[in-house]
Design an enzyme around this catalytic site. Structure first.
Site, PDB file in Angstrom:
ATOM      1  N   GLU A 309       0.819  -1.213   0.000  1.00 26.55           N
ATOM      2  CA  GLU A 309       0.000   0.000   0.000  1.00 26.55           C
ATOM      3  C   GLU A 309       0.858   1.272   0.000  1.00 26.55           C
ATOM      4  O   GLU A 309       0.586   2.229   0.715  1.00 26.55           O
ATOM      5  CB  GLU A 309      -0.957  -0.010   1.190  1.00 26.55           C
ATOM      6  CG  GLU A 309      -1.940  -1.161   1.159  1.00 26.55           C
ATOM      7  CD  GLU A 309      -2.948  -1.131   2.282  1.00 26.55           C
ATOM      8  OE1 GLU A 309      -4.117  -1.468   2.034  1.00 26.55           O
ATOM      9  OE2 GLU A 309      -2.565  -0.793   3.413  1.00 26.55           O
ATOM     10  N   ASP A 383      -8.442  -9.091   4.029  1.00 28.30           N
ATOM     11  CA  ASP A 383      -8.193  -7.950   4.916  1.00 28.30           C
ATOM     12  C   ASP A 383      -9.251  -7.841   6.007  1.00 28.30           C
ATOM     13  O   ASP A 383     -10.122  -6.981   5.938  1.00 28.30           O
ATOM     14  CB  ASP A 383      -8.144  -6.660   4.092  1.00 28.30           C
ATOM     15  CG  ASP A 383      -7.762  -5.436   4.919  1.00 28.30           C
ATOM     16  OD1 ASP A 383      -7.257  -5.607   6.038  1.00 28.30           O
ATOM     17  OD2 ASP A 383      -7.973  -4.303   4.446  1.00 28.30           O
ATOM     18  N   GLU A 411     -13.067  -2.236  11.872  1.00 32.32           N
ATOM     19  CA  GLU A 411     -12.986  -1.526  10.604  1.00 32.32           C
ATOM     20  C   GLU A 411     -14.060  -1.991   9.626  1.00 32.32           C
ATOM     21  O   GLU A 411     -14.608  -1.188   8.875  1.00 32.32           O
ATOM     22  CB  GLU A 411     -11.596  -1.731   9.999  1.00 32.32           C
ATOM     23  CG  GLU A 411     -11.383  -1.062   8.662  1.00 32.32           C
ATOM     24  CD  GLU A 411      -9.983  -1.287   8.107  1.00 32.32           C
ATOM     25  OE1 GLU A 411      -9.721  -0.819   6.982  1.00 32.32           O
ATOM     26  OE2 GLU A 411      -9.157  -1.928   8.789  1.00 32.32           O
TER      27      GLU A 411
END
Length: 726
Positions: A309, A383, A411
């Protein structure tokens, strides 16, 4: 509109009632260390009689902290201050210490409990019966004290005790994604608890209470900054601040670790390169590590996110993960420090299925890392999704330590407004059978070193902690912090057992509360999967913010950030084909696992759309078509939140009014968001299936365009973005 106004007015009235009520309020700050006073007089008398005398020589700072914890707990729960005595030993005596601190009493401890284990038992000391809490080390004694207090908190008998326990995992670490400006990436409970501006001069009581809470569940490490690291963390000014925190944590057996930016030699050291094979770079890191240990002699080591990332790493210089990790490991090895090297790597320039990339990059390096390198692997291959199959790396690298990484901060599970108890998610992964060493080769056995005793072991949890008074934003989110600690100590524990303990320690021992609320907790994660990502769907949330539904996202800047990349809905069906006729990601698993998931007849419904692209008319085990089954899951998930609300409403009067009101309001938010997830996803996928929503279900409140056009301003946990569209 009138109905909503009345509902909000009722909520306000409830809050006012809490404010003026004479009933003791509880803001949740004390977590599971509430030590509520016992009200049953028979229980009070029983414990007081058993614990009249105390022999606890505190010869170190850690033992003094354990002694203070014991005295606080006994006083708060029993109004009891045991008489200190070095002479009286009888059935009313509590004897606590290591063989060294109790050397006059000739205590022995078996080697089998290790350096952090403890014994709590009714035994003979100097030929007289007493309760003994002992361990080989001071921190083992502290763990024993916390667990003895748990016995009292959960109203268990202290007669005929015979408890021997030790951690199955060595490195049990919270990872804080906290930035130096006190923002928290994917943090939903306020700002970072680290007040860098006031450190090192000011030690907030919260730092001490943080350390106490971690020690109470056996967490022994803390990575204090974001994996997307700032090189400034390694500067002398910040090392002084970290030193102050380390001085607090040390008393409770907690080592400090930092996330480091791989390009620090360039950004902080002024070098022209961060190439891990460059002699000047190696020297810079060796010198920096020596400097760190001059401030913090028991520093734990580094966590590294590299070449993922946009983060720099060894591949930036044409080197491998092995080159980068081993270079840092060599610098840390003289100080017994470790490197936690994250396997969360994926590249949009790689045309292969994103779920395969970590395996493809790391599997060839098995056995090539230094002994003090541990590869940190997320529980699933994408993820932290609401449901993922276990990561194929577990069991695939028998000569390399693998560290489990779970995410406590929610998240993808509703942030801090949704009640989601994550322990069933943890267990689902930990008890999955990898078959890498035959049947029974669970992920739990892999990460505890069950197949290679030479490997170091670890478990990491991405922290859900912030400056909110109750630490985690949602009162029940505390249970995920607590559960992580318990699983890191023993990955084979039961989610139900952990929930039962947490509820009794945090709220009340009233079975009229514990039993129904425990059912809510154990079902909550499955409820959330149903109204968000049922039947193996994944990564269909809003872009960037990860807030709310966004199955239509197809313009996120790279294919593997788009929801459409993952669900692949079209007129024929839905789901990501990872079989041999698709991306062949299943080839990364052992044949027994691959065969089970690749065969539509045996693939569990929970993973169906993760591994298969399935026709809308496909007949499910329930007898429904895939379309009707998908709709059923979305609607039943939202309905389950309503049922959860009804159960919670009945808890009024059984717990303090402050937390009752808080949870009540948060459940209202959760229901509205569950309905939005349900309606948005069903309407979107209906544009492909062209099939009706059965008449037994209520119609969505709005057209699809309404949900696609929604904007959300200042969504927490993402930094400086002022709004995002879903």
């Amino acid at each position: 509109m009138k109905r909503k106004l009345l509902k909000n007015t009722s909520a306000l009235a409830l809050l006012l009632l809490v404010t003026i009520s004479n009933v003791r309020a509880d803001n949740g700050y004390k977590l599971w260390l509430e030590y509520s006073k016992l009200t049953n007089q028979k229980e009070v008398v029983f414990y007081q009689q058993k614990l009249r005398y105390l022999i606890f020589p505190a010869t170190s700072a850690t033992l003094k902290a354990a002694q203070a914890e014991l005295q606080t707990g006994l006083n708060d729960m029993l109004s009891l201050k045991p008489e200190k005595s070095v002479e009286i030993i009888n059935s009313q005596t509590l004897v606590i210490g290591t063989p060294q601190s109790l050397k006059s009493l000739a205590i022995t401890v078996p080697d089998s409990i290790g350096d952090e284990g403890y014994l709590i038992k009714t035994t003979l000391v100097n030929k007289r019966s007493c309760i003994l809490i002992t361990a080989k080390t001071d921190i083992g004694v502290m763990y024993g004290v916390f667990n003895f207090l748990k016995l009292l908190q959960t109203r268990q008998s202290v007669n005929d005790l015979n408890i021997s326990d030790h951690p199955r995992i060595t490195y049990r670490i919270l990872d804080h994604w906290d930035n130096l400006n006190r923002s928290v990436e994917r943090g939903y409970a306020g700002s970072s608890i680290w007040n860098w501006h006031k450190l090192p001069g000011f030690i907030d009581q919260r730092y001490i209470d943080y350390a106490r809470a971690n020690a109470s569940v056996g967490i022994n490490g803390s990575v204090i900054n974001n994996v997307n690291a700032d090189a400034l963390i390694l500067s002398p000014a910040y090392l002084l601040k970290i030193q102050a925190l380390a001085n607090v944590f040390r008393l409770y057996g907690i080592k400090i670790y930092v996330s480091v930016k791989f390009s620090s030699p360039v950004e902080l050291g002024g070098l022209k390169t961060a190439d891990p094979l460059d002699p000047a770079v190696k020297k810079w890191w060796a010198d920096k590590v020596n400097e760190i240990y001059s401030y913090i002699p028991d520093f734990g080591g580094f966590l590294v996110k590299a070449n993922s990332e946009g983060q720099p790493g060894p591949q930036t210089y044409g080197r491998s993960h092995v080159d980068g990790a081993n270079m840092l490991a060599d610098a840390l090895a003289p100080h017994q420090g470790i490197v936690m090297w994250r396997a969360f790597v994926y590249d949009n320039k790689v045309p292969d299925d994103r779920s395969k990339q970590a395996f493809n990059e790391f599997k060839p390096f098995d056995g090539k890392f230094r002994n003090n390198v541990i590869i940190q692997v997320k529980n699933g291959p994408i993820d932290f999704q609401p449901r993922e199959p276990f990561h194929p790396l577990f069991g695939a690298m028998p000569n390399t330590p693998l560290m489990m990484e779970f995410q406590l901060t929610q998240e993808y599970l509703g942030f801090s407004t949704h009640l989601v108890y994550e322990a069933p998610l943890f267990t689902e992964c930990l008890q999955s059978d990898t078959y890498t060493q035959g049947k029974g080769s669970t992920v739990s056995r892999v990460i505890t070193g069950g197949f290679n005793k030479k490997l170091i072991t670890g478990m990491a949890g991405v922290a859900n902690i912030g400056t909110d008074v109750n630490w985690c934003g949602h009162p029940f989110a505390q249970a995920n912090w607590y559960a992580f600690g318990r699983f890191a100590w023993n990955p084979d524990l039961s989610p139900a057992t952990i929930a039962d303990d947490w509820l009794r320690m945090t709220f009340t021992n009233d079975n009229g509360f514990v039993s129904p609320v425990k059912k809510i907790m154990l079902q909550s994660r499955e409820n959330t999967v149903n109204y968000m990502t049922p039947l193996g769907l994944h990564h269909i949330m809003g872009v960037s913010t990860h807030y709310g539904p966004g199955p239509w996202v197809d313009n996120a800047g790279r294919p593997d950030w788009n929801a459409t990349y993952y669900h692949k809905a079209d007129s024929a069906g839905i789901g990501f084909d990872r079989t041999s006729s698709g991306s062949d990601a299943l080839a990364q698993y052992m044949p027994q696992v691959k065969g089970h998931w690749e065969n539509l007849a045996t693939c569990p419904d929970e993973y169906l759309l993760w591994f298969h692209h399935v026709k809308w008319t496909y007949k499910m085990r329930s007898g429904n078509s895939l379309w009707n089954e998908l709709v059923h899951h979305y609607y039943s998930g939202a309905e389950s939140v309503k049922q959860m609300q009804l159960t919670w409403d009945k808890m009024s009067g059984k717990v303090d009014p402050e937390r009752f009101a808080e949870v009540n309001q948060l459940m209202g938010i959760q229901l509205s968001e569950a309905l939005r997830w349900r309606d948005a996803c069903v309407l979107y996928f209906q544009t492909f299936s062209k099939m009706p929503i059965e008449s037994i279900y209520p119609k969505p409140d709005h057209p699809l365009s309404y949900y696609k056009d929604m904007k959300f301003y200042y969504v927490p946990g993402i930094g400086g973005n002022n709004y995002m569209t879903n």
